[in-house]
Motif scaffolding. Sequence first.
Motif, mmCIF file in Angstrom:
data_model
loop_
_atom_site.group_PDB
_atom_site.id
_atom_site.type_symbol
_atom_site.label_atom_id
_atom_site.label_comp_id
_atom_site.label_asym_id
_atom_site.label_seq_id
_atom_site.Cartn_x
_atom_site.Cartn_y
_atom_site.Cartn_z
ATOM 1 N N GLU A 21 0.813 -1.218 0.000
ATOM 2 C CA GLU A 21 0.000 0.000 0.000
ATOM 3 C C GLU A 21 0.846 1.268 0.000
ATOM 4 O O GLU A 21 0.310 2.365 -0.096
ATOM 5 C CB GLU A 21 -0.930 -0.010 1.213
ATOM 6 N N SER A 22 2.165 1.114 0.128
ATOM 7 C CA SER A 22 3.068 2.264 0.120
ATOM 8 C C SER A 22 3.473 2.608 -1.317
ATOM 9 O O SER A 22 3.031 1.956 -2.275
ATOM 10 C CB SER A 22 4.322 1.953 0.946
ATOM 11 N N HIS A 23 4.322 3.621 -1.465
ATOM 12 C CA HIS A 23 4.769 3.975 -2.815
ATOM 13 C C HIS A 23 5.868 3.055 -3.321
ATOM 14 O O HIS A 23 6.261 3.133 -4.487
ATOM 15 C CB HIS A 23 5.255 5.431 -2.844
ATOM 16 N N HIS A 24 6.370 2.163 -2.444
ATOM 17 C CA HIS A 24 7.387 1.211 -2.873
ATOM 18 C C HIS A 24 6.760 0.132 -3.746
ATOM 19 O O HIS A 24 5.580 -0.215 -3.581
ATOM 20 C CB HIS A 24 8.078 0.587 -1.659
ATOM 21 N N ASP A 25 7.539 -0.404 -4.663
ATOM 22 C CA ASP A 25 7.049 -1.380 -5.635
ATOM 23 C C ASP A 25 7.537 -2.776 -5.249
ATOM 24 O O ASP A 25 8.732 -3.071 -5.364
ATOM 25 C CB ASP A 25 7.556 -1.005 -7.034
ATOM 26 N N VAL A 26 6.611 -3.614 -4.753
ATOM 27 C CA VAL A 26 6.974 -4.978 -4.375
ATOM 28 C C VAL A 26 7.035 -5.826 -5.654
ATOM 29 O O VAL A 26 6.006 -6.233 -6.198
ATOM 30 C CB VAL A 26 5.970 -5.579 -3.373
ATOM 31 N N ILE A 27 8.255 -6.078 -6.119
ATOM 32 C CA ILE A 27 8.464 -6.784 -7.375
ATOM 33 C C ILE A 27 8.171 -8.275 -7.234
ATOM 34 O O ILE A 27 7.604 -8.905 -8.133
ATOM 35 C CB ILE A 27 9.917 -6.585 -7.872
ATOM 36 N N ALA A 28 8.576 -8.857 -6.120
ATOM 37 C CA ALA A 28 8.391 -10.287 -5.904
ATOM 38 C C ALA A 28 8.451 -10.591 -4.420
ATOM 39 O O ALA A 28 8.880 -9.754 -3.609
ATOM 40 C CB ALA A 28 9.461 -11.092 -6.652
ATOM 41 N N VAL A 29 8.018 -11.790 -4.067
ATOM 42 C CA VAL A 29 8.046 -12.263 -2.688
ATOM 43 C C VAL A 29 8.852 -13.553 -2.623
ATOM 44 O O VAL A 29 8.717 -14.435 -3.475
ATOM 45 C CB VAL A 29 6.607 -12.510 -2.170
#
Length: 314
Positions: A21-29
């Motif tokens: 939900e932040s401006h960071h981009d979660v590319i993968a887990v």
Amino acid sequence: MRVLFAGTPEAAVPSLKALSESHHDVIAVLTRPNAPAGRKRVMHRSPIRVAAEQAGIDVLTPTSTRDPQLADRLTALRLDAAPVVAYGGIIPTALLDVATHGWVNLHFSLLPAWRGAAPVQHAIMAGDELAGASTFLLEEGLDTGPVLGTLTERVRHDDTSGALLARLAHAGAELLVGSLDALELGTAQPQPQATDGVSHAPKLTRDDARVRWDRLAYAVDRQIRACTPAPRAFTTVHGERLNLGPVTVVQTGSGIDTLAPGQAHVDRREVLVGTGGGVVRLGEVQPPGKRPMDAAAWARGARLHAGDLLGIHG
């Protein structure tokens, strides 16, 4: 920033949600492979894998983080940072440099206290009045890296490890996002951990969960709460295991202060057990193959009588 999130249990889910939900981009887990759970040992996905797939995030489940192909794949992602919350495995040296700002670990203790796999459980068992969470940069040592930020949380008198961990997981999610923000802005000031006050918190074992009735009542209370919900405190009755939920320490002067360690006092309303100093009232218990139930109801069915001893190893 482009980030890889590494985590496995339910306590890591609030952090993944906050990052998404932040401006960071979660590319993968990155999470642990499916594992057997429950009495029937059915294979289950980790809570983080479930949450990531629901959010449409790519999931990596390597059998080993030392696989050279994993390092190549993470390098190709061009990561700025890799936040970690209870991944459950060692991040090898070969992976520490794949993210520009490194791997940022959210650990549920006030470092350098309680380094290791079970910090919340050990804090409760030790009777700590204050717990907390820390974010730090991963390095080769076990939870030894420089600290980016901390938060504190008061340990309540009735806290189980599950309840305290849940509060820390939600508060820690904000701390983790804030630490990544600071790294991105260049305002982070990592501080080396103190060399004094170091304590260790290895994973609790079956022996840690076996109640020692010769301990003082308050220590028995803390032991059981520390082991709730896992690995589940237990004792033995008539040679069979009995799982124990949190107990209540009975105030002195109640007329039953002379119970020996492990000795039961049973009536229609309650089950009291003596300790090495004081008495506790059993709460919820779970016999083998049955659902959790009130201790008094269990005692009637189990034909537990006054004077019977709990904890005779069977």
